[in-house]
Scaffold this motif. Sequence first.
Motif, PDB file in Angstrom:
ATOM      1  N   LEU A  95      27.526 -13.660 -25.833  1.00  0.00           N
ATOM      2  CA  LEU A  95      28.079 -12.945 -26.971  1.00  0.00           C
ATOM      3  C   LEU A  95      27.831 -13.715 -28.261  1.00  0.00           C
ATOM      4  N   GLY A  96      28.074 -13.051 -29.388  1.00  0.00           N
ATOM      5  CA  GLY A  96      27.922 -13.711 -30.676  1.00  0.00           C
ATOM      6  C   GLY A  96      28.457 -12.838 -31.787  1.00  0.00           C
ATOM      7  N   LEU A  97      29.410 -13.350 -32.545  1.00  0.00           N
ATOM      8  CA  LEU A  97      30.023 -12.603 -33.634  1.00  0.00           C
ATOM      9  C   LEU A  97      30.150 -13.516 -34.845  1.00  0.00           C
ATOM     10  N   LEU A  98      29.820 -12.988 -36.017  1.00  0.00           N
ATOM     11  CA  LEU A  98      29.928 -13.732 -37.268  1.00  0.00           C
ATOM     12  C   LEU A  98      30.816 -12.988 -38.250  1.00  0.00           C
ATOM     13  N   THR A  99      31.349 -13.734 -39.217  1.00  0.00           N
ATOM     14  CA  THR A  99      32.040 -13.110 -40.338  1.00  0.00           C
ATOM     15  C   THR A  99      31.015 -12.744 -41.411  1.00  0.00           C
ATOM     16  N   VAL A 104      31.273 -18.387 -37.730  1.00  0.00           N
ATOM     17  CA  VAL A 104      31.554 -17.808 -36.423  1.00  0.00           C
ATOM     18  C   VAL A 104      32.908 -17.106 -36.498  1.00  0.00           C
ATOM     19  N   ASP A 105      32.977 -15.895 -35.981  1.00  0.00           N
ATOM     20  CA  ASP A 105      34.233 -15.151 -35.912  1.00  0.00           C
ATOM     21  C   ASP A 105      35.021 -15.698 -34.723  1.00  0.00           C
ATOM     22  N   VAL A 106      35.789 -16.736 -34.984  1.00  0.00           N
ATOM     23  CA  VAL A 106      36.466 -17.456 -33.897  1.00  0.00           C
ATOM     24  C   VAL A 106      37.503 -16.576 -33.212  1.00  0.00           C
ATOM     25  N   GLU A 107      38.283 -15.851 -33.973  1.00  0.00           N
ATOM     26  CA  GLU A 107      39.372 -15.056 -33.392  1.00  0.00           C
ATOM     27  C   GLU A 107      38.831 -14.003 -32.426  1.00  0.00           C
ATOM     28  N   ARG A 108      37.846 -13.246 -32.870  1.00  0.00           N
ATOM     29  CA  ARG A 108      37.306 -12.206 -31.991  1.00  0.00           C
ATOM     30  C   ARG A 108      36.527 -12.817 -30.827  1.00  0.00           C
ATOM     31  N   SER A 109      35.793 -13.888 -31.082  1.00  0.00           N
ATOM     32  CA  SER A 109      35.062 -14.547 -29.997  1.00  0.00           C
ATOM     33  C   SER A 109      36.033 -15.046 -28.935  1.00  0.00           C
ATOM     34  N   ARG A 110      37.136 -15.651 -29.383  1.00  0.00           N
ATOM     35  CA  ARG A 110      38.131 -16.164 -28.439  1.00  0.00           C
ATOM     36  C   ARG A 110      38.735 -15.022 -27.619  1.00  0.00           C
TER      37      ARG A 110
END
Length: 250
Positions: A95-99, A104-110
């Motif tokens: 996976l991989g999500l950015l703001t 890195v979009d830490v909250e959604r990644s977590r």
Amino acid sequence: MSQDRQLEVCAGSLASCLAAAQGGAARVELCASLETGGVTPSPGMIALARQRLDIGLHVIVRPRGGDFLYSDDEFEVMRRDVLACRELGADGVVLGLLTADGDVDVERSRELVQLAGSMSCTFHRAFDMARDPEQALEQVIASGCRRVLTSGQAPDALEGAALINRLRRQAGARLILMPGCGVRPDNLAELARATGCREFHASASVKVASAMRHRQAGVSMGTAGMDEYDRRESCVETVRMMTDLLRGLD
């Protein structure tokens, strides 16, 4: 004792999955639409790959091509895809999500990592689009992912080898750095030496011609200019060459 060197094969079809296994790869990263960088494959593809493979199966969770800034609806798709991968017996998700600002979009990644449960979680090359790689590495670690696939924010992993090596040292035992992009038999040994990494990601693919005898001229089902009568598939011999090379480095 240090971990054995491993090859992960990026596979866009069941045929490529089977070639990866036959060639000695440690696992596959299963994707659809490799020409866009990979999106989530169908449940049927995941289920059949799981049934046929006796090596690790990681599945990309990416709802579309393009950037890595996702809407609420796209994120809900990702949540459901992680749960589907878990139910279908995948060993891991990618996976991989950015703001919008390139962090890195830490909250959604977590959240996705937590939904994955016991599955391994890799942060893919969205990392290469982050604005600050050293900070992004700490954010990936904070999310719970334990592997990063990266070209070192360069056009290919060999060009980015110096950064990959620095990030590997920064991560220590907290996370695995896995070089990917442009990894081939003729540069794998140099890449291993330059980065100090022990896991590598490659398609190990060759061009395969369509068996169609009738070819419809002037009509395209995809991007203009794309040859629909050729495709790329992972090659048993290429995978084996790379796995043998990795074993010979120790």
